[in-house]
Design an enzyme around this catalytic site. Sequence first.
Site, PDB file in Angstrom:
ATOM      1  CG  ASP A  44      -1.789  -1.138   1.401  1.00  0.00           C
ATOM      2  OD1 ASP A  44      -1.772  -2.026   0.537  1.00  0.00           O
ATOM      3  OD2 ASP A  44      -2.513  -1.194   2.411  1.00  0.00           O
ATOM      4  CE1 TYR A 103       0.760  -5.044   9.426  1.00  0.00           C
ATOM      5  CE2 TYR A 103      -1.618  -5.223   9.620  1.00  0.00           C
ATOM      6  CZ  TYR A 103      -0.378  -5.819   9.550  1.00  0.00           C
ATOM      7  OH  TYR A 103      -0.273  -7.192   9.601  1.00  0.00           O
ATOM      8  NE  ARG A 171      -6.660  -3.840   7.596  1.00  0.00           N
ATOM      9  CZ  ARG A 171      -7.386  -4.924   7.849  1.00  0.00           C
ATOM     10  NH1 ARG A 171      -7.653  -5.238   9.111  1.00  0.00           N
ATOM     11  NH2 ARG A 171      -7.857  -5.674   6.869  1.00  0.00           N
TER      12      ARG A 171
END
Length: 467
Positions: A44, A103, A171
Site C-alpha cells: 500500500d 501498517y 485500521r
Amino acid sequence: MSNALQRDLLRMAARVEREDGPKAAQDPHRLTFHIQPPTGWLNDPNGLCKYGEDYHVFFQYGPFDCTGGVKHWGHCKSRDLVHWEYLPILLCPDQPYDIHGVYSGSAYIEDGKMYLYYTGNVKHEGDHDYIRTGRGHNTCLAISEDGETMASKQCLMENKDYPAGLTCHVRDPKVWKMDGKYYMVQGARTLEDRGEVLIFQSEDKIHWTHCNTITTPEIFGYMWECPDLFEIDGQWFLCVSPQGVAQTDDRFQNVYACGYFPLYGDFRGDCTLGEFQTLDKGFDFYAPQSFLDGTRRIQFGWMGMPDAEYTNPTTAYGWQHCMTVPCVLTAKDGKILRNPVPELNALHGTLRQLSVTPGVSESVKTFDLQYQTAGQPFELTIHDSVRLNWQDGVLTLSVPQGGAGRTTRVAHCAAPMSLRILADTSSVEVFVDGGATCMSTRCYPTSWGVRWTSGTGDAQLWDMKQS
C-alpha cells in the site's frame, strides 16, 4: 527519537538493501518510471504528501522478505513526481504498540511538521483467530520535523477506544482538516462481518472522538480497507477497498474490490452513499490513496492485489510489486476520472506519428501511446504478452502469455474515442476516454513493442526515457 530495536532494524534493512539490491537491479523486468522497492516487498501507498518543495511517498515495505514479512514504511521523495530518491526507512515496528507491523496510514502537514498516522499491528500469543480476538490494531502517530527522521512516536487509540460491536480489525487512518477541526477515517469490520468506515474528529490532532459511521444498507463486503474521503468540485467521494464482495465476471473480477461511492450529505452526520464504482478494471490495482497538491488531487495505487491467484516472477530476484504512476483525479457526472500527471510527459523521448496499420510492429520497451480510435473496433498487442481488444461495447484485456497466471479482465464501455497506454518493462496502464475507464496489469514479456491486429485511426507513440 531512537531506540536500540529501531537502530537494529534500520541497520539490518540497510544491509539487506546494500547486499540484495544489486540482484534486484539485474532483473530484466525491473521498472524504469514506477516506484518499486529497493529489494523485498512493497504494497500500500502511505503518507502521501508535499512537504516543502518535495513530494513524499511512503509505502508498506517488507525489506527482509519479498513475499511479505513484517511491515515497515519505505520512503522516497521527488521534486517533480517523476524522478524519485529512495530514503532510509522512517517507521519501524519497534514499540509494543506496533511490534508486529507498521501498517497503512496517511500524512498531515502543519506548522512545518509531518504528522504520520498509521495502524500499529500487534498479534498476542494464544489460541486466537486474530479477527475477533488476539489482535491489537492501534492508531499511532509519528512526527517528523524534517521529513526524513522521526522526532516522536506515540499510541493514540487502542481497540477499547473504538465503537462497540467491532472486531479487532480497525485500521488505515486518513487525516485532514476542515472547518477548523481535524477529521480521520478508518476502515472497520463489525462482529456481523459488515464493512464500514468510522469517522473521528479532533481539536488537537491527538485526542480523537468517534462522531459517525458510514456503511451501506445491505452488507457490502466484510471489511473496508484503506478509506479515503475527499471532495472534487463540490462532490464528496468515499474511496475504499472492500474485502468479501462476491466476484462476478464483469464488475467485481478480482479477489478483492477497489473503488468509490459518491457521498451525498454531510459525512459528519446524515449522509448516504451512491452506487459503488470500480476504479480500475485490470488485474493489479488496490489500496489507492490521494493527497491535495494545491487545488489538484493526486492518487497513487498499489499495482498488486492481495491473495491473488496469480504471481510475480520477480521473486526470483528478491523483490515484488510497484506503485501505479501518480494520477490526477477529476470528476464528471458524479464519477471519478483518473489520468497520469502531466509531469510524466517530461520522460517523452522520440515521437513516432503512426497511421494504424494492422500487422505492423513498433519495437519499443517503454512507451506512452495515445491513440484516437474514431470509435471503431480495434485489437492491439502490447509487448508480447498483453492483448487489448474493443468491440460491441466490451473492452477486453487479456494476458495470453507472460502473465504469471493472469488471464482476462473486461470493462463495459461505449465506443471509445481515445486510448492512452503507459507501458513500462513489466507493467501496462490503460486510460480510456480521459480516464473514464482504466485497466492496469503487471506482465512479464520476453520482448517489447506494440502491434495492431485490427483497427483504424492515428496514434502518437513516445519512447519513455528512464526516470
